[in-house]
Scaffold this motif. Sequence first.
Motif: not given
Length: 274
Positions: A61-85
Amino acid sequence: MTKGSSASGRDDKGVGRTTINITDGTLIPSKDEGGLLSAWNISFFGAVGLLVALPFFSPDPYLRILSFVPDGLAATFSVTLISIFFALILGLFAGLGRISHNKGINRLATVYVEVIRGIPLLVQLFYIYYALGPLLRLQGPPAAILAMSICYGAYMAEIFRAGIQAIPKGQMEAALALGMSRSMALRRIIIPQTVKIILPPIGNEFIALLKDSSLVSILAVSDLLRRGREYASTSFRYFESYTVIALIYLVMTLFFSRLVALMEERLRHRGNVH
């Protein structure tokens, strides 16, 4: 001092004592930790190697998992960057308030720092989302950003306060003697020198905030952890899903720790040149 403690000085016989700094942030790699077998190299390239090898040898399942999480990674970065600002802005003003000669401002900033640092981030997330959310009409991401900004702003305040107070008082006195106002001296003389001092702890706080952003998954924010949990709950591949999520977080935190170390080294080099 943020999220830790320190001890230093001399004993009664004048013998120097070792300074001990304890923090829950990811340690910034030292320049002395060079070599191919350094702890950072082993951890970082080992994690990257696993992320590459696992989908190659076991696409399902590893390739499927990696294809499933990119939008979650983008959300993590957006919340982190805006919060740190916003945390940096809030921390700067609160830090200045902590050293203000105005008793009212000083007391207000101190109460904010003490109260917020005394409440766990998870409790603050619940309070703002469930208790204040209906009143403020806050959805998941805005509530998460508000809570994390307020929480980390208190820690940033102590970083700014300590950094500003580390600058010799003669710098401010000289600026005032040249006819500068106190605010102008802060902007042009004190704060630029403070940046080099506070960069490492701010870098650690950013990395800690990146890790703590996983808590926002409880607020219906589709971050990296929540996406991994969604895949695991539908496929029942809990071991594989959380292994991938843990490796991604490890790669991110180690990468940014190295980036902060390089920035710190460049600032130190520029200071030595000038």
